[in-house]
Enzyme design. Structure first.
Site, mmCIF file in Angstrom:
data_model
loop_
_atom_site.group_PDB
_atom_site.id
_atom_site.type_symbol
_atom_site.label_atom_id
_atom_site.label_comp_id
_atom_site.label_asym_id
_atom_site.label_seq_id
_atom_site.Cartn_x
_atom_site.Cartn_y
_atom_site.Cartn_z
ATOM 1 N N HIS A 1 0.850 -1.190 0.000
ATOM 2 C CA HIS A 1 0.000 0.000 0.000
ATOM 3 C C HIS A 1 0.889 1.244 0.000
ATOM 4 O O HIS A 1 1.128 1.849 -1.042
ATOM 5 C CB HIS A 1 -0.955 -0.029 1.208
ATOM 6 C CG HIS A 1 -1.853 1.165 1.307
ATOM 7 N ND1 HIS A 1 -2.180 1.742 2.511
ATOM 8 C CD2 HIS A 1 -2.481 1.879 0.364
ATOM 9 C CE1 HIS A 1 -2.989 2.768 2.296
ATOM 10 N NE2 HIS A 1 -3.181 2.868 0.990
ATOM 11 N N CYS B 1 -0.232 0.529 9.747
ATOM 12 C CA CYS B 1 -0.586 1.849 9.221
ATOM 13 C C CYS B 1 -2.044 1.914 8.782
ATOM 14 O O CYS B 1 -2.795 2.750 9.243
ATOM 15 C CB CYS B 1 0.319 2.221 8.059
ATOM 16 S SG CYS B 1 2.008 2.517 8.595
ATOM 17 N N HIS B 2 -2.449 1.024 7.878
ATOM 18 C CA HIS B 2 -3.817 1.114 7.374
ATOM 19 C C HIS B 2 -4.550 -0.212 7.429
ATOM 20 O O HIS B 2 -5.557 -0.403 6.764
ATOM 21 C CB HIS B 2 -3.826 1.677 5.953
ATOM 22 C CG HIS B 2 -3.128 2.992 5.852
ATOM 23 N ND1 HIS B 2 -1.819 3.089 5.459
ATOM 24 C CD2 HIS B 2 -3.529 4.240 6.162
ATOM 25 C CE1 HIS B 2 -1.433 4.345 5.505
ATOM 26 N NE2 HIS B 2 -2.453 5.075 5.940
ATOM 27 N N GLY B 3 -4.007 -1.157 8.215
ATOM 28 C CA GLY B 3 -4.726 -2.394 8.503
ATOM 29 C C GLY B 3 -4.775 -3.434 7.410
ATOM 30 O O GLY B 3 -5.642 -4.302 7.439
ATOM 31 N N PRO C 1 -6.520 -2.125 1.878
ATOM 32 C CA PRO C 1 -5.892 -0.976 1.194
ATOM 33 C C PRO C 1 -4.759 -1.400 0.268
ATOM 34 O O PRO C 1 -4.559 -0.833 -0.795
ATOM 35 C CB PRO C 1 -5.358 -0.124 2.343
ATOM 36 C CG PRO C 1 -6.120 -0.565 3.557
ATOM 37 C CD PRO C 1 -6.505 -1.994 3.339
#
Lengths: 254, 473, 210
Positions: free
Chosen positions: C138, C167-169, C183
């Protein structure tokens, strides 16, 4: 009037041209080094350098893999030339510790990557100096190493290539220098104990070694000259075009 | 065709939009398409634009060098100073790095060659005369900045010549009475040339002086375009205009001089490329051989000389010995005496006597070393006085008499000889016969005399009448 | 430029129609050659932004000794400045790869950046060892190891074990394959690597003959 402008122009240029090549009397005459930058010479030079110089002197700006530029493969470099490094991208660092070296030789042996550029002078190119130096060692019992050198008096380095060249003895004569002063001058060097090589063979080996050191000082030098011709060719075309353009515009100016 | 027209229309509209907010068109007209330059420019008039070209080269290559260079005097793992190693890193490891570095190092010398010729043009054709005094003074300021820029930049490769050159020049300031020794420590930021010195010189070289330089170059050009260019005949083209108010002997800078200078720039670049690609060391004058050895604070190289462009002034410094002070005293007396005899104003007479007395007292009391430093700096500054020293009724050497032509020739020869001697070790003799020291002393006197006696010889000179219009072809 | 009226000295003004075409051709030729020279001049400056020999040397292959690595353990080594994970997978872990298959975005790794000699669900030369670049596809964070399956992981009851990007799972399984609708678009890259012996691995060098 115009003549005056031109005369001044000529004057400025000629004073520089006439006076500058005049040199002071040289202290030392250097032999001209037969530098050859072909792969065969450079590869032989690299082998000599790694075997005879790199034990004490570093070449810390040169990466081993740069030797691919003189026609060696990475495998050849790894197998034949890398004794003190693991990776082919590493620089040619010296195994010897600087402190130890200073203890043994009085001074730490200098890094040799740039020596060919640094040793240039009014007496000759750096290659000439190196070529004369490496052939100019002679036996001198007054020195701690037992060696002295004709171009580098009282040098700290012993003769690293003595097994190849053998031992030389220096004959000095005392001469009048023309101004009433007596000066000690080298008359000749004589081989007293032959080495593994004949003198001509030894000179050829030193020439290869010096060629390698010259190449090492600026590995881009061949590329530089090649590119130079290309740049000049392109600029010549542009010069012709811009001249024609200038003429096309200026023909209207009366 | 109609499409083409609408496109042109759109372009004009956009330009109009900008012009209402920023004087783009009028700037273009004022400095290029409607800046009228004399049509009789000759060879000597190329060096201004060439200097601009070299300036651009230095700035662009400089920016890219800063991306890889490290101003750090500490030793790396191999025992080499980081700054020195980073220059070799640029030369070997950075793709294209060697070209960028050679362009920069060759550009430094080219800058001085071009600027010296540009200044010589001023001497030939009286370009410093009224109304161009400020153009000339801005130019002198640019020259001083350039010397500073070159000096600071020369330390950065951190080779033997870098370190010892800086050492010698900074120690010149130590000659100043009372504050000197502390001043030189202040400049270095240390007791020797060290990391602190390197870092501040780096800051001066890459940002401080370049900013000032750019400002001065702009001022130089604005002042020039305000008064208009001089020309080889030294006549003011603005005196003769046509009905539209355009000088009869003028042509628009663009396109005429842009195409002409364009051609000259290409020829210059060819010469420049020959050095960059075939002789980047410039025979040891552009890149000094000893600078390929890292700076060693414990060992001075056997022969140390400044880079060639400083050597004329450096020679004057070296020539200023205690014996030379007698000559300087005599020179001051003669110039002072001449001033007193030739002026009617009481104030000027008193001033001349006062200045001469102070100088003589100074020569007697202060060390020759101090005066060497003063003379070296002063010999550059003297150029700034030219607009007021020159009293000739004409500007150009074409209409000045044989006297000025001879004096100028002697000056040029003296300048070149001083330059050559400055590159040589002390004790050098021409052809091994003519010792260098007296030659340097004589040339230093001739250099000073060129300026000191100008008010008199420029009036004595048998001049010819200037023409009404420029002579051409 | 085309309809310029050039005012020339002596009051002689003229329009340059007569000379226009030859001038324009010359101008075009000069601009073309000048442009080519300009591109040539720009070349070294642009090239100087590329990684230097030093950067390339620093990116040289890295040799890893696997003898100390226990089953179920992970080791991180640096290659070209990036973390490279080596996970010694247990049979259970390898089994979990089949379980996760249905939840993955690209189970066959058809879009993934990986050498040809890395095949199958395990994405490895030897299934026991996963070697992959530990940077989320990502925005380049380094995901954390979440090897324990099920509710214990704190991720979900059906978590088969794998990696979770802080950070964004984004979630990845134990072969570095990304889960659906995360993501991150792609599976974690597999670097070129080769075994010189059973326990010695070189990262950054391709397996010969592959």
């Amino acid at each position: 009037m115009k003549l005056l402008d031109k005369l001044l122009c000529v004057l400025v240029l000629s004073v520089g041209a006439v006076v500058s090549p005049v040199q002071a009397a040289e202290a030392l005459r250097l032999d001209s080094a037969p530098v050859r930058l072909d792969n065969a010479s450079l590869q032989n030079g690299a082998k000599l350098f790694v075997n005879y110089c790199l034990n004490c002197h570093g070449a810390s700006f040169l990466r081993y893999n740069r030797l691919t530029q003189i026609g060696l493969t990475e495998e050849q470099i790894k197998d034949n030339l890398m004794f003190s490094a693991d990776k082919v991208g590493e620089q040619m660092k010296v195994a010897l510790r600087r402190e130890d070296a200073k203890q043994w030789f009085g001074v730490a042996p200098p890094d040799l990557t740039l020596v060919a550029r640094a040793r240039a002078s009014e007496s000759g190119t750096g290659a000439d100096w190196l070529y004369t130096y490496l052939r100019g060692f002679y036996r001198d019992d007054t020195r701690p190493t037992g060696w002295n050198n004709v171009v580098f008096p009282n040098v700290g380095m012993p003769h690293a290539l003595w097994s190849l060249q053998g031992e030389q003895e220096a004959r000095f004569v005392t001469k009048d220098d023309g101004h009433g002063k007596q000066v000690r001058q080298l008359e000749k060097l004589e081989i007293t104990k032959p080495g593994l090589l004949m003198p001509e063979e030894y000179d050829a080996q030193v020439a290869d070694l010096v060629s390698f050191i010259v190449w090492m000082g600026e590995p881009a030098q061949a590329t530089r000259r090649g590119l130079g011709w290309l740049v000049l060719a392109a600029l010549s075309v542009l010069a012709v075009l811009t001249y024609l353009l200038k003429r096309a515009y200026w023909k209207d100016v009366h | 065709m109609s499409q083409m027209d609408t496109l042109l229309d759109k372009g004009k509209q956009a330009l109009g939009w900008v012009d209402e907010r920023f004087p783009l068109t009028s700037l273009y007209k004022a400095h290029l398409s409607e800046y009228y330059a004399p049509k009789n420019f000759n060879f000597w008039y190329f060096f201004g634009s060439l200097a601009l070209l070299v300036l651009v080269n230095q700035i662009v290559t400089g920016i890219f060098l800063v991306m890889h260079y490290k101003p750090d005097a500490a030793l790396n793992a191999a025992g080499v100073p980081v700054a020195f190693a980073s220059v070799e890193y640029i030369m070997r490891d950075v793709p294209g790095g060697w070209i960028i570095r050679y362009l920069h190092s060759t550009g430094a010398s080219a800058f001085f060659i071009v600027v010296y010729l540009h200044m010589f043009r001023g001497l030939l054709y009286g370009s410093y005369r009224k109304p161009r005094e400020l153009v000339w003074l801005f130019g002198i300021a640019i020259f001083l900045c350039l010397m500073g820029e070159a000096f600071f930049g020369y330390l950065l490769p951190w080779g033997q010549m870098s370190g010892w050159g800086a050492q010698v020049i900074v120690n010149l300031f130590a000659a100043i009475p009372v504050i000197g020794p502390d001043l030189s420590i202040f400049i270095r930021g240390d007791f020797v040339v060290s990391d602190a010195t390197l870092n501040r010189f780096f800051a001066f070289h890459v940002i401080a002086i370049p900013l000032v330089l750019l400002g001065l170059v702009t001022a130089h050009l604005i002042a020039l375009h305000e008064v208009g260019s001089n020309n080889p005949d030294g006549v003011e083209i603005k005196k003769k205009k046509d009905t539209n108010g355009i000088p009869l002997d003028g042509i628009p800078f663009h396109p005429y001089y842009t195409v002409k200078d364009g051609f000259v720039a290409v020829v210059f670049l060819m010469v420049f490329s020959v050095v960059v690609f075939f002789a980047p060391e410039g025979g040891g004058y552009f890149l000094e051989y000893n600078n390929f050895v890292p700076y060693d604070a414990l060992q001075t190289p056997p022969h140390i000389a400044p880079v060639w462009y400083f050597t004329p002034f450096y020679s004057i410094l070296r020539a200023t010995t205690s014996n030379f002070m007698w000559v300087l005293g005599a020179l001051a007396l003669i110039v002072g005496g001449l001033t007193v005899v030739s002026t009617k104003s009481k104030n000027v007479k008193a001033l001349a006597v006062g200045v001469t007395a102070i100088l003589l007292a100074g020569f007697a009391l202060l060390d020759a070393k101090v005066w060497g430093v003063v003379l070296m700096g002063g010999s550059v500054m003297l150029f700034g006085l030219l607009p007021w020293l020159d009293q000739s009724p004409v500007k150009s050497v074409r209409y000045k008499g044989v006297l000025y032509a001879s004096v100028l020739s002697v000056f040029v020869v003296a300048f070149v000889l001083l330059g050559i001697l400055g590159t040589k070790a002390p004790g050098y003799a021409f052809f091994g016969l003519i010792p260098g020291e007296p030659v340097a002393a004589v040339c230093s006197v001739l250099y000073l005399a060129f300026f000191a006696f100008m008010p008199w010889y420029s009036r004595m000179d048998a001049t010819k009448p200037e023409p009404e219009r420029v002579t051409w072809k | 430029m085309s309809n310029d009226k050039l005012e020339v000295s002596g009051g002689a003004s003229f329009s340059c129609n007569c000379a226009d075409s030859s001038r324009r051709q010359l101008m075009a030729a000069t601009a073309a050659v000048g442009g080519a020279v300009g591109v040539g001049v720009a070349a070294p400056f642009v090239a100087s932004f590329l990684p230097s020999e030093r950067a390339k040397a620093a990116g040289a292959p890295v040799e890893v000794d696997l003898s100390g690595l226990q089953p179920g353990e992970m080791k991180t080594v640096e290659w070209r400045g990036k973390p490279v994970w080596i996970v010694r997978r247990t049979p259970e872990m390898l089994e979990s790869l089949k379980k996760s298959e249905a939840m993955l975005a690209d189970p066959g790794s058809s879009r993934a950046e990986q050498p040809d000699y890395v095949k199958g669900a395990g994405r490895a030369i030897k299934d026991e060892y996963l070697v992959c670049v530990g940077l989320c596809t990502h925005l380049g964070c380094s995901p954390s190891a979440k090897f324990k399956p099920g509710a214990e992981s704190g991720i979900g009851d059906d978590w088969p074990g794998g990696f979770l990007c802080p950070c964004h799972g984004s979630r990845f399984d134990l072969a570095g394959r990304v889960f659906k609708s995360m993501p991150a678009p792609d599976n974690l890259p597999i670097p070129p690597h080769t075994y010189v012996s059973d326990t010695r691995l070189i990262i950054g060098e391709d397996t010969k003959g592959a």
